[in-house]
Design a protein around this motif. Structure first.
Motif, short mmCIF file in Angstrom:
data_model
loop_
_atom_site.label_atom_id
_atom_site.label_comp_id
_atom_site.label_asym_id
_atom_site.label_seq_id
_atom_site.Cartn_x
_atom_site.Cartn_y
_atom_site.Cartn_z
N ASP A 236 -0.92 8.51 -8.16
CA ASP A 236 -1.98 8.26 -7.20
C ASP A 236 -1.43 8.51 -5.79
O ASP A 236 -0.24 8.31 -5.53
CB ASP A 236 -2.45 6.80 -7.34
N ILE A 237 -2.32 8.89 -4.91
CA ILE A 237 -1.95 9.26 -3.55
C ILE A 237 -1.24 8.13 -2.79
O ILE A 237 -0.39 8.38 -1.95
CB ILE A 237 -3.21 9.71 -2.79
N ALA A 238 -1.58 6.88 -3.12
CA ALA A 238 -1.04 5.74 -2.37
C ALA A 238 0.37 5.35 -2.82
O ALA A 238 1.02 4.53 -2.16
CB ALA A 238 -1.96 4.53 -2.52
N TRP A 239 0.86 5.93 -3.91
CA TRP A 239 2.17 5.52 -4.43
C TRP A 239 3.34 6.29 -3.85
O TRP A 239 4.49 5.89 -4.02
CB TRP A 239 2.21 5.68 -5.95
N VAL A 240 3.08 7.40 -3.20
CA VAL A 240 4.16 8.30 -2.77
C VAL A 240 5.22 7.59 -1.93
O VAL A 240 6.42 7.69 -2.23
CB VAL A 240 3.60 9.53 -2.04
N PRO A 241 4.85 6.87 -0.84
CA PRO A 241 5.89 6.23 -0.03
C PRO A 241 6.74 5.23 -0.82
O PRO A 241 7.96 5.17 -0.65
CB PRO A 241 5.10 5.53 1.07
N THR A 242 6.09 4.46 -1.68
CA THR A 242 6.81 3.45 -2.47
C THR A 242 7.80 4.11 -3.43
O THR A 242 8.98 3.73 -3.50
CB THR A 242 5.82 2.59 -3.27
N ALA B 277 -13.43 8.09 5.72
CA ALA B 277 -13.56 8.35 4.28
C ALA B 277 -12.18 8.17 3.66
O ALA B 277 -11.29 9.00 3.85
CB ALA B 277 -14.08 9.77 4.04
N CYS B 278 -12.01 7.08 2.94
CA CYS B 278 -10.70 6.75 2.37
C CYS B 278 -10.26 7.82 1.37
O CYS B 278 -10.99 8.16 0.45
CB CYS B 278 -10.75 5.39 1.69
N LYS B 279 -9.05 8.33 1.56
CA LYS B 279 -8.54 9.36 0.67
C LYS B 279 -8.01 8.75 -0.61
O LYS B 279 -7.31 7.75 -0.61
CB LYS B 279 -7.40 10.14 1.34
N GLY B 280 -8.37 9.41 -1.70
CA GLY B 280 -7.78 9.11 -2.99
C GLY B 280 -7.26 10.42 -3.55
O GLY B 280 -7.26 11.44 -2.86
N GLY B 281 -6.85 10.42 -4.79
CA GLY B 281 -6.39 11.66 -5.41
C GLY B 281 -5.13 11.48 -6.21
O GLY B 281 -4.41 10.47 -6.07
N TRP B 282 -4.85 12.46 -7.06
CA TRP B 282 -3.68 12.44 -7.93
C TRP B 282 -2.92 13.75 -7.83
O TRP B 282 -3.51 14.80 -7.57
CB TRP B 282 -4.11 12.21 -9.38
N PRO C 57 6.35 2.06 2.38
CA PRO C 57 6.90 1.67 1.07
C PRO C 57 6.33 0.38 0.52
O PRO C 57 6.24 0.18 -0.69
CB PRO C 57 8.40 1.55 1.34
N GLU C 58 5.95 -0.53 1.43
CA GLU C 58 5.44 -1.84 1.00
C GLU C 58 3.94 -1.83 0.74
O GLU C 58 3.30 -2.90 0.68
CB GLU C 58 5.73 -2.89 2.09
N TYR C 59 3.37 -0.65 0.57
CA TYR C 59 1.92 -0.55 0.48
C TYR C 59 1.33 -1.45 -0.61
O TYR C 59 0.33 -2.13 -0.39
CB TYR C 59 1.45 0.89 0.25
N GLY C 60 1.90 -1.45 -1.79
CA GLY C 60 1.35 -2.24 -2.89
C GLY C 60 1.24 -3.70 -2.56
O GLY C 60 0.20 -4.34 -2.80
N GLN C 61 2.30 -4.27 -1.96
CA GLN C 61 2.27 -5.69 -1.58
C GLN C 61 1.29 -5.94 -0.44
O GLN C 61 0.59 -6.96 -0.41
CB GLN C 61 3.67 -6.17 -1.17
N ALA C 62 1.24 -4.99 0.51
CA ALA C 62 0.31 -5.15 1.63
C ALA C 62 -1.14 -5.14 1.14
O ALA C 62 -1.98 -5.91 1.62
CB ALA C 62 0.53 -4.03 2.65
N SER C 63 -1.43 -4.30 0.18
CA SER C 63 -2.77 -4.24 -0.38
C SER C 63 -3.10 -5.54 -1.12
O SER C 63 -4.23 -6.05 -1.03
CB SER C 63 -2.92 -3.05 -1.33
N ASP C 64 -2.13 -6.08 -1.85
CA ASP C 64 -2.36 -7.35 -2.55
C ASP C 64 -2.71 -8.47 -1.57
O ASP C 64 -3.60 -9.29 -1.83
CB ASP C 64 -1.10 -7.75 -3.33
#
Length: 418
Positions: free
Chosen positions: A91-97, A298-303, A377-384
């Motif tokens: 997923d597009i949001a995982w790249v930095p992590t 428009a929030c970007k998504g994608g794989w 890199p902390e995107y997942g935790q920030a989203s939580d």
């Protein structure tokens, strides 16, 4: 003698055990991958592709995006021996992590600028982290606002531009018997994050500045965004159950003809225009509404595909990526799965436009209004953190000001600790 050596070489190639590459995709995509994999095998007899976690007896088949990430993370964190994946379908949001953790191989020098220019610019940039390229886009996604053009024509209204327009039109049509004005994703998941990010942008706010790492969740713009969503529930424009809805629940209500507006992703278009759809031919799309004086987001998504740092077969993995992200492979997915491509030429492909007439407008939304979730890199935790406190505010468990103050403080602590 030369002929004899060539024959020996061919026999050696045929007898050599092929290299096996593995990766994992969300379960709903698995069936559609098989034709592409078979075609790849026919052209690359020295490489086999293994789609993992899809045997009928395997209980770990990932049904959605979050479960795919969990599989990757669990595998990477074991750090014992060879990891089970060579290609990283991400997923597009995982790249930095993933890049910060050292799980992805830098592929900056593996592709030319001329080839990268054939992809959507926003998709290419989303594959970079700290100046290096870690992901080649396969399919894109972007948040859009669907609207019932037949209903707007009935009340002689243009598509809404502002939040106030959306509220006014919704209430007017609800008086005429339409159940709901506006549907959005309020489930405590990544769905609420993506949805809120667009509303926040529409009020001129920001979540996390990736360069300065400044947090904006407790600023006035963020409070206005929360209050707008909360008010849609309190005023009956959105159903109370919206705080438990993800994409599928809101799509179902919309395609049943029970709402005027829907925030969702491009795949809804196909389902809404299916032969048995109540609203077939009655919808259109536009960018998300915004506050007066500000712009849509428009929030970007994608794989896309990356290469695992630990793979023993990086060259073969790159060969597979080149094939799967080709125009031909993406075209197959567009026509069979309704996924949106990442190559620009496919948005003007006659056969694709004949099937999906909204593609020119969709390309405009992608080019003009795309916003990328904070590439940190902390995107997942920030989203939580955002999900937790935003959901509390929308459920009435905390007042909006207290909830967003807590969200901002927790996010600042997260970023300070790295």
């Amino acid at each position: 003698m030369t002929t004899f050596l060539v024959a020996i070489a061919l026999i050696f190639i045929l007898l050599r055990k092929p290299v096996t590459l593995s990766f994992v995709v969300p379960n709903r995509e698995a069936e559609q991958w098989q034709p592409l994999i078979e075609e790849f095998h026919s052209k690359n007899r020295d490489i086999r592709i293994n789609l993992t976690n899809f045997s009928q007896t395997n209980p770990e088949k990932p049904e959605n995006t979050d479960q795919v990430k969990e599989l990757y993370t669990a595998a990477f964190q074991k750090k014992r021996g060879k990891l089970p994946y060579d290609l990283i379908y991400q997923d597009i949001a995982w790249v930095p992590t993933f890049a910060e953790a050292g799980w992805l191989r830098d592929i900056s020098d593996w592709i030319s600028k001329e080839e990268l220019d054939k992809f959507l610019r926003s998709e290419v940039e989303a594959g970079r982290y700290q100046g290096k390229l870690y992901r080649i886009p396969f399919r894109t996604d972007v948040g859009v606002l669907y609207y019932r053009k037949d209903l707007l024509e009935r009340v002689k209204e243009n598509p809404p531009e502002t939040f106030d327009d959306l509220i006014r039109i919704s209430q007017n049509l609800q008086k005429q018997g339409i159940a709901w004005g506006y549907l959005w994703q309020g489930s405590r998941s990544e769905a609420i994050t993506a949805m809120f990010y667009e509303v926040l942008h529409g009020y001129g706010g920001f979540w996390i500045d990736p360069k300065t790492r400044v947090v904006g969740l407790d600023r006035p713009e963020a409070l206005k965004a929360v209050e707008f969503l909360h008010n849609t529930i309190m005023e009956g424009i959105s159903p109370k159950g919206v705080t438990s809805y993800r994409e599928d629940e809101t799509r179902s209500l919309f395609t049943e003809g029970k709402a005027v507006f829907l925030r969702n992703w491009p795949d809804v278009w196909v389902q809404a225009n299916a032969a048995d759809s109540f609203i077939r031919g009655k919808i259109d799309i536009k960018p998300m509404v915004h506050a007066a004086g500000y712009s849509s987001g428009a929030c970007k998504g994608g794989w896309g595909f990356g290469i695992a740092q630990t793979t023993k077969h990086p060259k073969q993995a790159w060969k597979a990526i080149q094939f799967f992200t080709s125009a031909a492979a993406q075209r197959h997915f567009v026509l069979t799965m309704s996924f949106v491509p990442s190559r620009r030429t496919l948005f003007i492909d006659p056969q694709i436009i004949d099937k999906y007439s909204h593609y020119p407008k969709l390309l405009e939304i992608i080019d003009e209004y795309s916003i990328l979730r904070p590439p940190i890199p902390e995107y997942g935790q920030a989203s939580d953190i955002l999900q937790q406190y935003l959901w509390n505010a929308l459920m009435g468990q905390q007042n909006p000001q207290a909830a967003m103050k807590a969200a901002a403080e927790q996010t600042r602590k997260l970023l300070a600790n790295g």
